[in-house]
Structure formats: C-alpha cells, structure tokens
Design an enzyme around this catalytic site. Structure first.
Site, mmCIF file in Angstrom:
data_model
loop_
_atom_site.group_PDB
_atom_site.id
_atom_site.type_symbol
_atom_site.label_atom_id
_atom_site.label_comp_id
_atom_site.label_asym_id
_atom_site.label_seq_id
_atom_site.Cartn_x
_atom_site.Cartn_y
_atom_site.Cartn_z
ATOM 1 N N LYS A 22 42.997 45.081 43.428
ATOM 2 C CA LYS A 22 42.705 44.039 42.426
ATOM 3 C C LYS A 22 42.124 42.795 43.110
ATOM 4 C CE LYS A 22 46.152 41.284 40.892
ATOM 5 N NZ LYS A 22 45.903 39.826 40.986
ATOM 6 N N ASN A 23 42.773 42.360 44.199
ATOM 7 C CA ASN A 23 42.397 41.073 44.793
ATOM 8 C C ASN A 23 41.162 41.137 45.676
ATOM 9 O OD1 ASN A 23 44.431 39.974 43.347
ATOM 10 N ND2 ASN A 23 45.839 39.721 45.057
ATOM 11 N N CYS A 116 50.795 27.957 36.306
ATOM 12 C CA CYS A 116 51.065 29.400 36.381
ATOM 13 C C CYS A 116 52.567 29.534 36.635
ATOM 14 C CB CYS A 116 50.239 29.960 37.531
ATOM 15 S SG CYS A 116 50.865 31.471 38.222
ATOM 16 N N ARG A 121 49.630 25.768 41.800
ATOM 17 C CA ARG A 121 48.393 26.449 42.224
ATOM 18 C C ARG A 121 47.136 25.620 41.926
ATOM 19 N NH1 ARG A 121 48.800 32.653 40.662
ATOM 20 N NH2 ARG A 121 47.234 32.834 42.304
ATOM 21 N N ASP A 304 53.017 38.492 48.114
ATOM 22 C CA ASP A 304 52.928 39.438 46.985
ATOM 23 C C ASP A 304 53.851 40.634 47.150
ATOM 24 O OD1 ASP A 304 49.352 39.007 46.350
ATOM 25 O OD2 ASP A 304 51.096 37.754 45.962
ATOM 26 N N ILE A 326 54.940 30.233 50.394
ATOM 27 C CA ILE A 326 53.599 30.035 49.832
ATOM 28 C C ILE A 326 53.663 29.372 48.459
ATOM 29 C CG2 ILE A 326 51.464 31.177 49.094
ATOM 30 C CD1 ILE A 326 51.802 31.516 52.061
ATOM 31 N N ARG A 396 48.451 43.887 34.543
ATOM 32 C CA ARG A 396 47.383 43.081 35.158
ATOM 33 C C ARG A 396 47.007 43.650 36.524
ATOM 34 N NH1 ARG A 396 48.053 36.747 34.832
ATOM 35 N NH2 ARG A 396 46.106 37.121 35.934
HETATM 36 C C1 EPZ Z 1 45.584 34.757 46.024
HETATM 37 O O1 EPZ Z 1 45.855 33.711 45.106
HETATM 38 C C2 EPZ Z 1 46.013 36.040 45.328
HETATM 39 N N1 EPZ Z 1 45.222 36.226 44.109
HETATM 40 C C3 EPZ Z 1 47.508 35.962 44.981
HETATM 41 O O2 EPZ Z 1 47.876 37.204 44.424
HETATM 42 C C4 EPZ Z 1 48.282 35.751 46.274
HETATM 43 O O3 EPZ Z 1 49.655 35.617 45.966
HETATM 44 C C5 EPZ Z 1 47.778 34.490 46.985
HETATM 45 O O4 EPZ Z 1 46.354 34.590 47.212
HETATM 46 C C6 EPZ Z 1 48.451 34.275 48.334
HETATM 47 O O5 EPZ Z 1 48.249 35.389 49.144
HETATM 48 C C7 EPZ Z 1 43.944 36.681 44.220
HETATM 49 O O6 EPZ Z 1 43.449 36.941 45.307
HETATM 50 C C8 EPZ Z 1 43.177 36.863 42.946
HETATM 51 P P1 EPZ Z 1 46.042 30.624 47.525
HETATM 52 P P2 EPZ Z 1 45.253 32.233 45.387
HETATM 53 O O7 EPZ Z 1 44.889 29.766 47.123
HETATM 54 O O8 EPZ Z 1 43.985 32.335 46.133
HETATM 55 C C9 EPZ Z 1 47.817 26.264 47.698
HETATM 56 C C10 EPZ Z 1 48.887 38.623 42.881
HETATM 57 O O9 EPZ Z 1 50.080 38.821 42.670
HETATM 58 N N2 EPZ Z 1 46.460 25.814 47.321
HETATM 59 O O10 EPZ Z 1 45.926 31.439 48.773
HETATM 60 O O11 EPZ Z 1 45.279 31.503 44.098
HETATM 61 C C11 EPZ Z 1 48.506 27.026 46.577
HETATM 62 O O12 EPZ Z 1 49.151 26.134 45.701
HETATM 63 C C12 EPZ Z 1 48.372 37.223 43.070
HETATM 64 O O13 EPZ Z 1 48.009 39.523 43.001
HETATM 65 C C13 EPZ Z 1 46.196 24.453 47.267
HETATM 66 O O14 EPZ Z 1 47.069 23.627 47.517
HETATM 67 O O15 EPZ Z 1 46.363 31.624 46.341
HETATM 68 C C14 EPZ Z 1 49.476 27.907 47.319
HETATM 69 O O16 EPZ Z 1 50.642 27.159 47.611
HETATM 70 C C15 EPZ Z 1 49.462 36.200 42.806
HETATM 71 N N3 EPZ Z 1 44.948 24.032 46.922
HETATM 72 C C16 EPZ Z 1 48.756 28.195 48.649
HETATM 73 O O17 EPZ Z 1 47.703 27.224 48.750
HETATM 74 C C17 EPZ Z 1 43.933 24.919 46.635
HETATM 75 O O18 EPZ Z 1 42.790 24.477 46.351
HETATM 76 C C18 EPZ Z 1 48.120 29.572 48.712
HETATM 77 O O19 EPZ Z 1 47.354 29.735 47.528
HETATM 78 C C19 EPZ Z 1 44.213 26.297 46.708
HETATM 79 C C20 EPZ Z 1 45.486 26.724 47.054
#
Ligand code: EPZ
Length: 420
Positions: A22-23, A116, A121, A304, A326, A396
C-alpha cells in the site's frame, strides 16, 4: 458497516501470497502526474486506499484503465489541479499529489489533511521543503494553495524523518531546475520503490535508501512500466499471526530483506525463520517469549508493526515493554486488548504488557488500520468468539484478509451488521 467474526484458538498453517505494498503504491500512483505519457503499474493491491487515490487522480483529470492488479494512468491533460477536502479527509496520503502537481503544472490546491486517530501528523515539512524550492504557499480556507513558475533545486534538511515528506519532495525535485539534496531523508523501502519507479521514468536520483538523497531535475519525464514491491507490513502482520497462534506458515512473494528488524524480534520471541527466494517460513521453537521493542524510522523497528506485536506479547511468557516514538497516540488498541483479557499498563509512550495465560473472545472495535490488524491477531489467539466492529479501517490496508487467513485454517468470516 461490516463486522469480522473470529473463532480463535487454532494455530495457522499453510501458505499465502503477499500482495503489493500500500505505502509504495500510493506515492507511485501519484508519480503519474509528473508526465504526459502513460505509466503501467502491476502488482497493485486491491485496497480501499488505492481505490480512493484512483478516484482522486481521476478527479484531477488523469485517464485511468484499472483491471485487477494492473493499472495504466495517463496525466496528459490534468484539468483540475485541486484535491478537495472530501477525498483528502478520508486518506491523508492524498497530500502526495501536491509535489507532482506543483512541479509539473506550477499550481496546486490541496486540502490540508485534518487530524488522524494516531496523531496530529502535520505536513509542515512538506510545505517548508517546497518553499525552499521556490514555491509560494498560502493556506486559504483549509487548503494548501501552492504556486511556482518552475521549482528550483535546493538543499533541504528535514528535522524529523518523514516518509511521505521525503516522497513528496523527491517527486517535486525530479522536475525542478537544478540539483536538490534531501538531508535526513526517510530510508523506508517504499521510498526506494518510488525512487526506482521515477528513475525508470528518466529521473536522475542517487542515495535513495540512505538519509541523503540527491535529485538532479530534468525538463520532462517519460512513461514506464513498474511492478509495485510486496507489502512488508502485510508480511509482518501474517508472521506475527503465525507466531502468536503457534502455527507454521509460508509467505510467498515476500521480500525478507525489507523486514530485518521484524525478523530479528520474531527470532527473539522464539520463532524459527527459514528464508528462500522470495519466501519466508515461520514456526515456533517453543512457547512465545514475547519481545520488548521501540519503534523508530527504518531500518529500525517499524511503527506500523507495533500493535501487532502487542497482541502477541499479550499471551507471551513474562513482561514486555513496547515504546512508540513516532506517533503520539498509537495505543488505542490497548483498551480493546484489555476487553479480551490482556494485562497492559500505559505510561506515556510506553506500554507494559504482562503476559496472561489466555485471552477470552469478546466484541471489540477497530480504531485505525494497524490497531485493526492487532485485534484480528488477538481474535485468532483468544478462546471463543471475537467480533470486530468498524473493519473498514482494516480494508484500507489489507487485501482479502479474511480469505487469506481462512486459507491458513482460521475460522473467520465477515458479516454486515444489518444481518447481525
Ligand atoms: C507514512 O506516514 C506511512 N503512510 C504510515 O503508515 C507510517 O506509519 C509512517 O509513514 C511512519 O513510518 C504512508 O506511507 C502512506 P511521517 P507519514 O511523515 O509519511 C511527523 C499505515 O499504517 N511529521 O513519516 O504520514 C509526524 O507527525 C500508515 O500504513 C511532521 O512533524 O508519516 C510523525 O510524528 C500509518 N511534519 C513523524 O513525523 C511533517 O511535515 C513521522 O511521520 C511530516 C511528518
């Protein structure tokens, strides 16, 4: 709304095929916006999130032929570079159209993803990175409105490792004027899969898979054919389900090298792992010892997979600690596990799990995608019947999960609540 019904207490046995990731699929589908030529993808998973994104891309004007696990996308003329709230609110990954739209068309209006279940996020790093590349970005009535004549290469340091942030900026940089360096970039295999697809389209990218990615922008990208990588989190989920039920399971079409930290933890929990070409077999050497873990960006233990291991730890020998670094609210499965008889205390971002003899089936509620997977595993372990509500969360990210689990001997079925 649908409900899953599970009669637990049976070890899983047999083999199943792993679906596309998916990701990886989500950012790669968005890469279609970067070229006027057709892109054909194979090994696409049949998931709600993929269907949602295809709907969003169609609303932008992308022509799409979608047949089973194959799709051809052509963004020759994007009529409407606007991603509306009603689609973005159902799937945060919609933010991944922002970088490509801005890079190719010089304009994008994308609704700010709302909150969320698992955490705030924010997308500030996506925005800051695009601004560093020369974009003018305003927030107007809840929408990100981005404009840029042509993005310019820049050196961008992301102070938090962000997976979709890295992906958005890598796609934007592919068409920028000059060289972009992403520092503290995400190293996840899904980021690498996107980079490999972009390189197949003619992008010039180095360092993908490391924390410094260098992208030399080109004036145009071409079409390509690309096979989506297998889903490492689906793989991990089935591995934990097999271990937790004391089973013997073979996963076909997996990529073990994307799961080192998960495989290490399973061995620590007393599992025997046999690897062969694109296959993983898991059996238990003896009682499940459970494992303490701490989530962190790849290659460390993936957030995850945290909820799934908590289900296994709930009936492990001894006490374990699960630390989530995270997301700030990714323990919502704890209160549902307690309904099944688990003994778990939460202190800040740590959960202390004292293994119990057995879990007892009960009615529980899914709250987010991976929490749902945790409850399915707990239902497979529990004695008696477990009912899981709101399984649209599960749909999903897991393709045909009850069919795959039934293939492994689980007594699991889906029913709509109207029939219940
Ligand atoms: C990706 O989400 C995945 N989704 C998530 O999978 C996964 O849990 C996550 O990465 C962490 O590995 C997809 O790839 C579609 P991040 P993402 O930006 O990119 C902070 C699932 O279950 N952050 O890596 O949204 C954020 O708050 C889903 O398949 C900022 O502060 O996660 C978090 O604490 C859930 N500012 C940390 O970084 C930003 O601009 C990591 O978030 C972006 C992120």
């Amino acid at each position: 709304m649908d409900q899953l019904v599970i009669a637990g207490g049976r070890p899983l046995a047999g083999s199943v095929r792993i679906s596309g990731a998916k990701n990886a699929a989500l950012p790669i589908l968005c890469a279609s916006l970067l070229t006027a030529q057709p892109l054909t993808f194979t090994n696409l998973p049949d998931l709600r999130d993929v269907a949602t994104l295809l709907r969003l891309l169609r609303s932008l004007g992308v022509q799409i032929e979608h047949q089973g696990s194959q799709a051809t996308l052509c963004a020759q003329a994007v009529t409407e570079p606007v991603a509306a709230y009603d689609l973005v609110k159902t799937m945060r990954a919609s933010i991944l159209v922002l970088g490509p739209l801005l890079a190719r068309f010089g304009y994008a209006r994308v609704s700010l993803p709302g909150g969320c279940a698992i955490g705030e996020r924010p997308v500030d790093l996506h925005i800051k990175g695009l601004q560093a590349m020369g974009a003018h970005i305003d927030i107007e009535h809840g929408d990100i409105v981005a404009r840029a004549k042509r993005l310019k290469g820049a050196r961008i340091f992301m102070d938090t490792v962000t997976v979709t942030g890295t992906e958005n900026l890598m796609m934007a940089a592919a068409l920028a004027d000059g060289v972009t360096v992403l520092e503290n970039a995400a190293r996840e295999p899904e980021v690498v899969d996107l980079a490999l697809c972009l390189i197949g389209m003619g992008a010039r990218i180095k360092g993908h898979g490391t924390d410094v990615i260098t992208i030399e922008g080109v004036s145009a990208l071409n079409g390509a054919h690309y096979a989506i990588m297998p889903d490492r989190i689906e793989t991990g989920t089935f591995l934990v389900a097999a271990a937790a039920t004391g089973g013997d399971v073979q996963l076909i079409g997996a990529r073990p090298e994307t799961l080192d930290s998960v495989l290490e933890k399973l061995k620590e929990a007393n599992a025997i792992i046999d690897l062969s070409a694109q296959q993983i077999r898991i059996r238990m050497r003896g009682p499940n010892h459970g494992v303490s873990l701490r989530t962190a960006p790849y290659p460390a233990f993936p957030t995850d997979m945290q909820a799934q291991f908590m289900a296994m730890n709930a009936v492990a020998v001894g006490t374990t600690v699960v630390t989530e670094t995270i997301f700030e609210n990714r323990f919502m499965h704890v209160q549902e596990l307690r309904r099944l008889g688990a003994n778990i205390e939460v202190e800040g971002n740590a959960a202390i799990i004292r293994g119990v003899e057995r879990l007892e089936g009960a009615r529980v509620m899914a709250t987010d995608l991976r929490a749902s997977a945790c409850l399915v595993i707990a239902g497979l372990i529990a004695q008696g019947e477990t009912l899981i509500d709101r399984i649209y969360h599960l749909d999903r990210g897991y393709e045909k999960i009850e069919q795959k689990l039934s293939q492994l001997g689980a007594h699991i079925s889906r029913r709509s609540l109207e029939d219940a």
